[in-house]
Write a protein that holds these residues in place. Structure first.
Motif, PDB file in Angstrom:
ATOM      1  N   SER A  93      22.660  29.501 -38.393  1.00 41.51           N
ATOM      2  CA  SER A  93      21.236  29.689 -38.090  1.00 41.51           C
ATOM      3  C   SER A  93      20.952  31.154 -37.754  1.00 41.51           C
ATOM      4  O   SER A  93      21.865  31.973 -37.677  1.00 41.51           O
ATOM      5  CB  SER A  93      20.841  28.805 -36.907  1.00 41.51           C
ATOM      6  OG  SER A  93      21.402  29.320 -35.721  1.00 41.51           O
ATOM      7  N   GLU A  94      19.673  31.455 -37.561  1.00 38.85           N
ATOM      8  CA  GLU A  94      19.295  32.838 -37.226  1.00 38.85           C
ATOM      9  C   GLU A  94      19.970  33.290 -35.932  1.00 38.85           C
ATOM     10  O   GLU A  94      20.523  34.387 -35.853  1.00 38.85           O
ATOM     11  CB  GLU A  94      17.768  32.933 -37.086  1.00 38.85           C
ATOM     12  CG  GLU A  94      17.043  32.802 -38.411  1.00 38.85           C
ATOM     13  CD  GLU A  94      15.540  32.558 -38.259  1.00 38.85           C
ATOM     14  OE1 GLU A  94      14.872  32.380 -39.285  1.00 38.85           O
ATOM     15  OE2 GLU A  94      15.046  32.544 -37.120  1.00 38.85           O
ATOM     16  N   ILE A  95      19.941  32.401 -34.909  1.00 35.19           N
ATOM     17  CA  ILE A  95      20.606  32.747 -33.643  1.00 35.19           C
ATOM     18  C   ILE A  95      22.118  32.854 -33.858  1.00 35.19           C
ATOM     19  O   ILE A  95      22.763  33.776 -33.372  1.00 35.19           O
ATOM     20  CB  ILE A  95      20.326  31.674 -32.565  1.00 35.19           C
ATOM     21  CG1 ILE A  95      18.830  31.596 -32.260  1.00 35.19           C
ATOM     22  CG2 ILE A  95      21.114  31.971 -31.292  1.00 35.19           C
ATOM     23  CD1 ILE A  95      18.499  30.578 -31.203  1.00 35.19           C
TER      24      ILE A  95
ATOM     25  N   GLN B 121      23.780  33.606 -36.532  1.00 35.54           N
ATOM     26  CA  GLN B 121      24.132  34.848 -37.226  1.00 35.54           C
ATOM     27  C   GLN B 121      24.116  36.027 -36.250  1.00 35.54           C
ATOM     28  O   GLN B 121      24.919  36.951 -36.357  1.00 35.54           O
ATOM     29  CB  GLN B 121      23.152  35.096 -38.370  1.00 35.54           C
ATOM     30  CG  GLN B 121      23.244  34.062 -39.474  1.00 35.54           C
ATOM     31  CD  GLN B 121      24.411  34.304 -40.396  1.00 35.54           C
ATOM     32  OE1 GLN B 121      24.498  35.329 -41.034  1.00 35.54           O
ATOM     33  NE2 GLN B 121      25.340  33.371 -40.430  1.00 35.54           N
TER      34      GLN B 121
ATOM     35  N   GLY C 284      15.420  31.934 -34.419  1.00 37.22           N
ATOM     36  CA  GLY C 284      15.464  30.520 -34.058  1.00 37.22           C
ATOM     37  C   GLY C 284      16.596  29.793 -34.745  1.00 37.22           C
ATOM     38  O   GLY C 284      17.636  30.380 -35.044  1.00 37.22           O
ATOM     39  N   LEU C 285      16.381  28.505 -35.005  1.00 38.57           N
ATOM     40  CA  LEU C 285      17.439  27.683 -35.586  1.00 38.57           C
ATOM     41  C   LEU C 285      17.271  27.517 -37.093  1.00 38.57           C
ATOM     42  O   LEU C 285      18.010  26.773 -37.723  1.00 38.57           O
ATOM     43  CB  LEU C 285      17.473  26.312 -34.909  1.00 38.57           C
ATOM     44  CG  LEU C 285      17.972  26.351 -33.461  1.00 38.57           C
ATOM     45  CD1 LEU C 285      17.861  24.977 -32.812  1.00 38.57           C
ATOM     46  CD2 LEU C 285      19.412  26.837 -33.387  1.00 38.57           C
ATOM     47  N   GLY C 286      16.277  28.225 -37.662  1.00 34.11           N
ATOM     48  CA  GLY C 286      16.156  28.212 -39.121  1.00 34.11           C
ATOM     49  C   GLY C 286      17.415  28.824 -39.730  1.00 34.11           C
ATOM     50  O   GLY C 286      18.170  29.511 -39.047  1.00 34.11           O
ATOM     51  N   ARG C 287      17.645  28.563 -41.009  1.00 31.87           N
ATOM     52  CA  ARG C 287      18.853  29.102 -41.651  1.00 31.87           C
ATOM     53  C   ARG C 287      18.862  30.628 -41.589  1.00 31.87           C
ATOM     54  O   ARG C 287      17.820  31.270 -41.774  1.00 31.87           O
ATOM     55  CB  ARG C 287      18.946  28.639 -43.110  1.00 31.87           C
ATOM     56  CG  ARG C 287      19.159  27.156 -43.304  1.00 31.87           C
ATOM     57  CD  ARG C 287      20.489  26.673 -42.750  1.00 31.87           C
ATOM     58  NE  ARG C 287      20.434  26.483 -41.299  1.00 31.87           N
ATOM     59  CZ  ARG C 287      21.495  26.386 -40.504  1.00 31.87           C
ATOM     60  NH1 ARG C 287      22.689  26.469 -40.990  1.00 31.87           N
ATOM     61  NH2 ARG C 287      21.359  26.228 -39.213  1.00 31.87           N
ATOM     62  N   GLY C 288      20.039  31.201 -41.334  1.00 30.39           N
ATOM     63  CA  GLY C 288      20.162  32.646 -41.239  1.00 30.39           C
ATOM     64  C   GLY C 288      19.753  33.330 -42.523  1.00 30.39           C
ATOM     65  O   GLY C 288      18.986  34.287 -42.516  1.00 30.39           O
TER      66      GLY C 288
END
Lengths: 295, 264
Positions: A155-157, A159, B114-118
């Motif tokens: 996820s963004e966090i 990464q 957030g928790l969206g895909r990187g």
């Protein structure tokens, strides 16, 4: 090694594998060697055991244990990031403090869970033979944790967590508060370690303040064995390797304890020596292989 | 756009090693200005950039970017406004992450994560397109780890990452100094293109006086923590390396004549 001993070792490997996943997160991903785990494993065990003896649902007790471990990890990370205490020292301080806290939680050095409800009841009720219940539950939990951590790090966090371990200056210049990320990561790691401790306690029928001794060494041994045997080219592979490394570690220990040379046998107290030798051989194996190939 | 008011910075204040790094710097930079910054070692160039970026706080003075007083903002918070490229090509990217992962990290500069895909599928085409502009063949290597790239490729990628989201201020801290001359020129050219295209407000530190003269619309020379020269427009356009060297050596109390002999 008997079939029964092997089964037990795999079971142990899976439940402690959850701890190893936590250790991998701090040790390899965040580059934060964290000894808090020696305290947060029994912390999870104590919380879960005390909760169950107070009539709380065993599954719910796992959640509370996880939260407790998360808090313990956060304490270490805050000491390190906000107060500039060296990570190793910060984690040793939390670990020592947890020793007293765990005894407070249990009002003594241990709590027995004989005759109490545990997470294994549900699968036994489903018709799984009781000697396999541990294996089923642990495999299930290990898989869920493994899937979650791989998903989370994508996820963004997640990464950003990877980047903090890789290049903190770069990710700070991209607007990430590295302190928050370290607190989150070390918290999560210790949450998983506490979850592992809670499951161990429910399995062996007791929580004990001494059960955490050597957790970090076993964790590191598993991490290194996993990396050496199964590789770590991608994040998913690295975490699968950590879990499998834990299983191999427990099997190797069981094997060593079952060995007999004439009149000599290993005692359980020789475990530390065996672990050290295991880690050393895992560490020098790649080097040795290279030299042999060169020849 | 950027306004520095009375910036003072000491290092190791109060100890025997006390260094007076910035001496009451006042500087106004307008939107779209491309400022080149020169000065000898220890003149305070990097300290100035680091103060703007929030790596450390000034001992006194005020930093205002885009009408916001950012003096007390930590480094990560200023990333909303500021992009940076460091001298060391290794510092701008994550070696064990892939090219697309690095670009995805940069595409969220200063934003909530957030928790969206990187790395999102829809971003991939955009990344590939932007990499194609570099002309280094990186557009076919989205899944390669950045650790496999050369220093020049990494610095080109860093330039791209720093400007994917248009920054209010772009800080370049000798970003080509660690590269071989040919690669350095390529990156410099790329820098010029990106700055022109986005009309970016830029501060670029350089040790190369030719570059300082050739690039940008304004030139600042720092000496012992103060601004010694501040030239723009016509003045800067007519500047020669010889003029600059003369100024440079005046600060050292030496005569230019000797050096011009040496330099031919």
């Amino acid at each position: 090694m008997t079939w029964y001993a092997a089964l037990g070792a795999v079971e142990q490997g899976l439940v402690y594998g959850i701890m190893v996943i936590g250790v991998y997160l701090t040790f390899r991903i965040l580059d934060f060697p964290d000894l808090t785990v020696d305290g947060s494993l029994p912390l999870g065990a104590s919380i879960s055991a005390v909760a169950i003896t107070h009539g709380i649902n065993p599954y719910l007790s796992l959640v509370i244990a996880l939260a407790g471990g998360f808090l313990a990890g956060m304490v270490t990370a805050v000491l390190n990031t906000k107060f500039k205490i060296l990570h190793l020292l910060a984690s040793i301080l939390t670990m020592i403090a947890l020793y007293s806290i765990n005894i407070r939680i249990m009002s003594g050095p241990n709590v027995a869970l004989l005759g109490q409800k545990t997470v294994f009841d549900a699968v036994i009720r489903l018709g799984v033979p009781s000697h396999l219940a541990g294996l089923v539950i642990f495999a299930l939990f290990a898989l869920v944790v493994l899937t979650f951590i791989i998903w989370f790090l994508g996820s963004e966090i997640g990464q950003a967590i990877l980047a903090v371990g890789d290049n903190p200056q770069m990710i700070r210049s991209l607007g990430v508060n590295t302190h928050t990320i370290i607190i989150l990561g070390v918290g999560l790691s210790n949450g998983l370690v506490a979850l592992s401790g809670a499951l161990v306690a429910q399995n062996q029928g007791a929580a004990d303040v001494g059960m955490g001794i050597g957790t970090i060494v076993a964790g590191l041994a598993s991490v290194i064995i996993g990396e050496t045997l199964f590789g770590c080219t991608t994040i998913a592979r690295a975490f699968i390797a950590a879990l499998l490394g834990s299983v191999v570690y427990r099997l190797a220990i069981a094997l060593a304890l079952g060995l007999e040379f004439g009149g000599f046998r290993f005692n359980p107290s020789d475990l530390n020596l065996i672990t050290a030798v295991l880690v050393i051989s895992a560490l020098i194996a790649p080097n040795l292989k290279k030299r042999l190939i060169a020849r | 756009m950027i306004s520095l008011e009375g910036i003072v910075k000491y290092f190791h204040k109060g100890s025997v090693n006390e260094v007076f790094a910035l001496d009451n710097i006042d500087l106004q930079i307008d939107e779209g200005d491309f400022v080149t910054v020169i000065g000898s070692n220890g003149a305070g160039k990097s300290t100035l950039l680091n103060c703007i970026a929030g790596v450390f706080f000034p001992d006194s003075g005020k930093i205002i970017i885009n009408q916001q007083d950012v003096t007390g903002w930590p480094e990560y918070k200023r990333a909303k406004l500021i992009s940076r490229v460091f001298q060391d090509p290794l510092l701008g990217t994550c070696p064990s992450a892939t090219i697309e992962q690095n670009m995805a990290l940069a595409s969220l500069r200063g934003k909530r994560r957030g928790l969206g895909r990187g790395v999102k599928g829809r971003d991939r085409d955009k990344f590939r397109e932007e990499l194609r502009h570099l002309g280094l063949g990186l557009d076919a290597r989205l899944l390669d780890k950045v650790g496999l790239l050369s220093g020049g490729q990494r610095q080109a990628l860093t330039m791209l990452m720093a400007t994917m989201l248009k920054p209010d201020v772009l800080l370049l801290d000798e970003h080509i100094a660690a590269l071989d001359p040919k690669t350095a020129n390529q990156i410099l050219q790329l820098t010029q293109e990106i700055i022109d295209q986005g009309k970016l407000t830029t501060l670029m530190i350089t040790h190369n006086m030719n570059h300082a003269i050739r690039f940008g619309n304004r030139l600042i020379m720092l000496h012992q923590g103060s601004i010694l020269l501040d030239l723009r427009g016509e003045e800067k356009a007519n500047l020669t390396v010889r003029d600059l060297l003369a100024e440079f050596y005046k600060t050292q109390g030496e005569e230019l004549a000797l050096d011009s002999l040496l330099l031919g």
